[in-house]
Design an enzyme around this catalytic site. Structure first.
Site, PDB file in Angstrom:
ATOM      1  N   ARG A 101       0.065   3.553 -11.981  1.00  0.00           N
ATOM      2  CA  ARG A 101      -0.862   2.585 -11.315  1.00  0.00           C
ATOM      3  C   ARG A 101      -1.859   1.934 -12.083  1.00  0.00           C
ATOM      4  NH1 ARG A 101      -4.585   5.041  -6.380  1.00  0.00           N
ATOM      5  NH2 ARG A 101      -2.490   4.532  -5.388  1.00  0.00           N
ATOM      6  N   HIS A 128       1.931  -2.140  -3.178  1.00  0.00           N
ATOM      7  CA  HIS A 128       1.787  -0.918  -3.311  1.00  0.00           C
ATOM      8  C   HIS A 128       3.180  -0.368  -2.538  1.00  0.00           C
ATOM      9  CE1 HIS A 128       0.270   3.051  -3.303  1.00  0.00           C
ATOM     10  NE2 HIS A 128      -0.752   2.878  -2.310  1.00  0.00           N
ATOM     11  N   GLN A 131       3.872   3.103  -0.908  1.00  0.00           N
ATOM     12  CA  GLN A 131       3.049   3.428   0.415  1.00  0.00           C
ATOM     13  C   GLN A 131       3.796   2.769   1.236  1.00  0.00           C
ATOM     14  OE1 GLN A 131      -0.168   4.823   0.961  1.00  0.00           O
ATOM     15  NE2 GLN A 131       0.705   4.866   3.162  1.00  0.00           N
ATOM     16  N   ASP A 224      -6.398  -1.990   6.331  1.00  0.00           N
ATOM     17  CA  ASP A 224      -6.738  -1.605   4.783  1.00  0.00           C
ATOM     18  C   ASP A 224      -7.968  -1.710   4.341  1.00  0.00           C
ATOM     19  OD1 ASP A 224      -6.406  -0.499   2.343  1.00  0.00           O
ATOM     20  OD2 ASP A 224      -5.263  -1.972   1.480  1.00  0.00           O
ATOM     21  N   CYS A 264      -3.371   3.171   4.938  1.00  0.00           N
ATOM     22  CA  CYS A 264      -2.842   3.863   3.789  1.00  0.00           C
ATOM     23  C   CYS A 264      -3.950   4.834   3.226  1.00  0.00           C
ATOM     24  CB  CYS A 264      -2.493   2.841   2.728  1.00  0.00           C
ATOM     25  SG  CYS A 264      -3.836   2.040   1.978  1.00  0.00           S
ATOM     26  N   ARG A 292       4.439  10.032   1.941  1.00  0.00           N
ATOM     27  CA  ARG A 292       4.384   9.523   0.619  1.00  0.00           C
ATOM     28  C   ARG A 292       5.172  10.533  -0.278  1.00  0.00           C
ATOM     29  NH1 ARG A 292      -0.047   6.843  -1.554  1.00  0.00           N
ATOM     30  NH2 ARG A 292       1.542   6.599  -3.202  1.00  0.00           N
TER      31      ARG A 292
HETATM   32  N1  NVA Z   1      -5.753  -1.937  -1.076  1.00  0.00           N
HETATM   33  C1  NVA Z   1      -6.422  -0.754  -1.488  1.00  0.00           C
HETATM   34  C2  NVA Z   1      -5.195   0.323  -1.390  1.00  0.00           C
HETATM   35  C3  NVA Z   1      -5.636   1.463  -1.811  1.00  0.00           C
HETATM   36  C4  NVA Z   1      -4.660   2.549  -1.793  1.00  0.00           C
HETATM   37  C5  NVA Z   1      -6.672  -0.905  -2.949  1.00  0.00           C
HETATM   38  O1  NVA Z   1      -5.810  -1.356  -3.539  1.00  0.00           O
HETATM   39  O2  NVA Z   1      -7.774  -0.330  -3.380  1.00  0.00           O
END
Ligand code: NVA
Length: 307
Positions: A101, A128, A131, A224, A264, A292
């Site tokens: 990540r 992502h 997800q 989101d 998510c 997930r």
């Molecule tokens: N768009 C959000 C997703 C978190 C899982 C972020 O990047 O923080």
């Protein structure tokens, strides 16, 4: 040939379906896939906060017979203390796969170029994709299919989740509508890519500023956070700009009667989604979170089989 999973369209439509079939199978029989038996180790590196991703990868890797090793991004200082290329070469000598990540997509591309082992995107600024595999598995469970369904992504359409829904949704043959104000719409590059994919699958991606028109009759309504990780300094402006795109009960009522609400997580009740929707009967957010693990086990096993 060795494969990576760096963005949603790294999987062709047939491959995505294959990974989702595998996810269904491994969800039914959690210990039926043991590609990491040994145990062989998988690195999980986090340059940004995490809860679901760390938990689901750790549990999933263990269930695949492997050992999940947490690498703290702050301690490793990838690209600061040491170049990404060198880190990749070192980790590739220790681990069966690398799950990362991070921020810029170029960082994970560089890791993949030099690691010599499969690299999996556990969220970047642009995508992502893990997800999305979990979300498509959830959609399959609810509707028995993905192709032909309409999904709306509301709010910050330029964030990783908006981009991933366009690419993965189009790959799955879905019609993706992104409803976002000017300045929060996905980049042309990803819209064009989704259209290209859709031309082969029957899916599509369209962008609008009109949330009500987008939600009208939709099967899936997704939102989101309005303040993605790394955007904290812009929080006040984002909350003001995106307020009209909140997934309220009133907006959700415009969707199809069997529609589901997706997020998510982490969710901010009263901001991008009303508590009544998130905690309501048509919300599938806890299934997404559980899925997930199943989806990621499938993708790790799928990658392992292609080395
Ligand atoms: N768009 C959000 C997703 C978190 C899982 C972020 O990047 O923080």
């Amino acid at each position: 040939m060795m494969r990576h999973f760096l963005r949603d369209d790294d999987l062709t439509p047939a491959e995505q379906a294959e990974v989702l079939d595998l996810a269904v199978a491994v969800k039914a029989e959690p210990f039926s896939l043991r590609p990491l038996e040994g145990p062989r180790s998988v690195a999980m590196i986090f340059d940004k906060p995490t809860l679901r991703t760390q938990a689901s990868f750790a549990a999933g890797i263990a269930e695949l017979g492997g050992f999940p090793m947490l690498v703290q991004g702050e301690l490793a200082g990838i690209g600061v203390r040491e170049s990404i290329d060198d880190v990749a070469r070192v980790l590739g000598r220790q681990f069966a796969q690398i799950v990362w990540r991070t921020s810029g997509q170029h960082r994970i591309d560089t890791m993949a170029e030099h690691a010599g082992v499969p690299v999996v995107n556990a969220l970047t600024d642009d995508f992502h994709p893990c997800q999305l595999l979990a979300d498509l598995l959830t959609v399959r469970e609810r509707f028995g299919r993905t192709a032909g369904l309409t999904a709306v992504f509301l709010g910050d359409g330029a964030c990783n989740m908006g981009n991933s829904w366009m690419l993965a949704g189009a790959t799955a043959g879905m019609h993706i509508r992104v409803a976002a104000p000017e300045g929060y719409q996905p980049s042309e590059e990803f819209v064009t890519r989704a259209a290209e994919i859709g031309a082969g699958t029957g899916g599509s991606a369209t962008i609008t500023t009109d949330a009500r028109a987008a939600v009208e009759g939709a099967d899936v309504v997704i939102t989101d956070t309005w303040v993605s990780m790394g955007k904290e300094a812009e929080a006040a402006g984002r909350l003001a700009d995106l307020a009209p795109y909140s997934l309220t009960e009133e907006l959700f009522a415009l969707a199809a009667p069997e529609a589901i609400a997706m997020h998510c997580l982490p969710a901010y009740r009263g901001k991008e989604i009303a508590a009544e929707v998130l905690d309501g009967p048509r919300s599938v957010v806890w299934d997404e979170a559980e899925n997930r693990r199943h989806a990621q086990k499938a993708v790790l096993a799928w990658l392992e089989a292609r080395r």
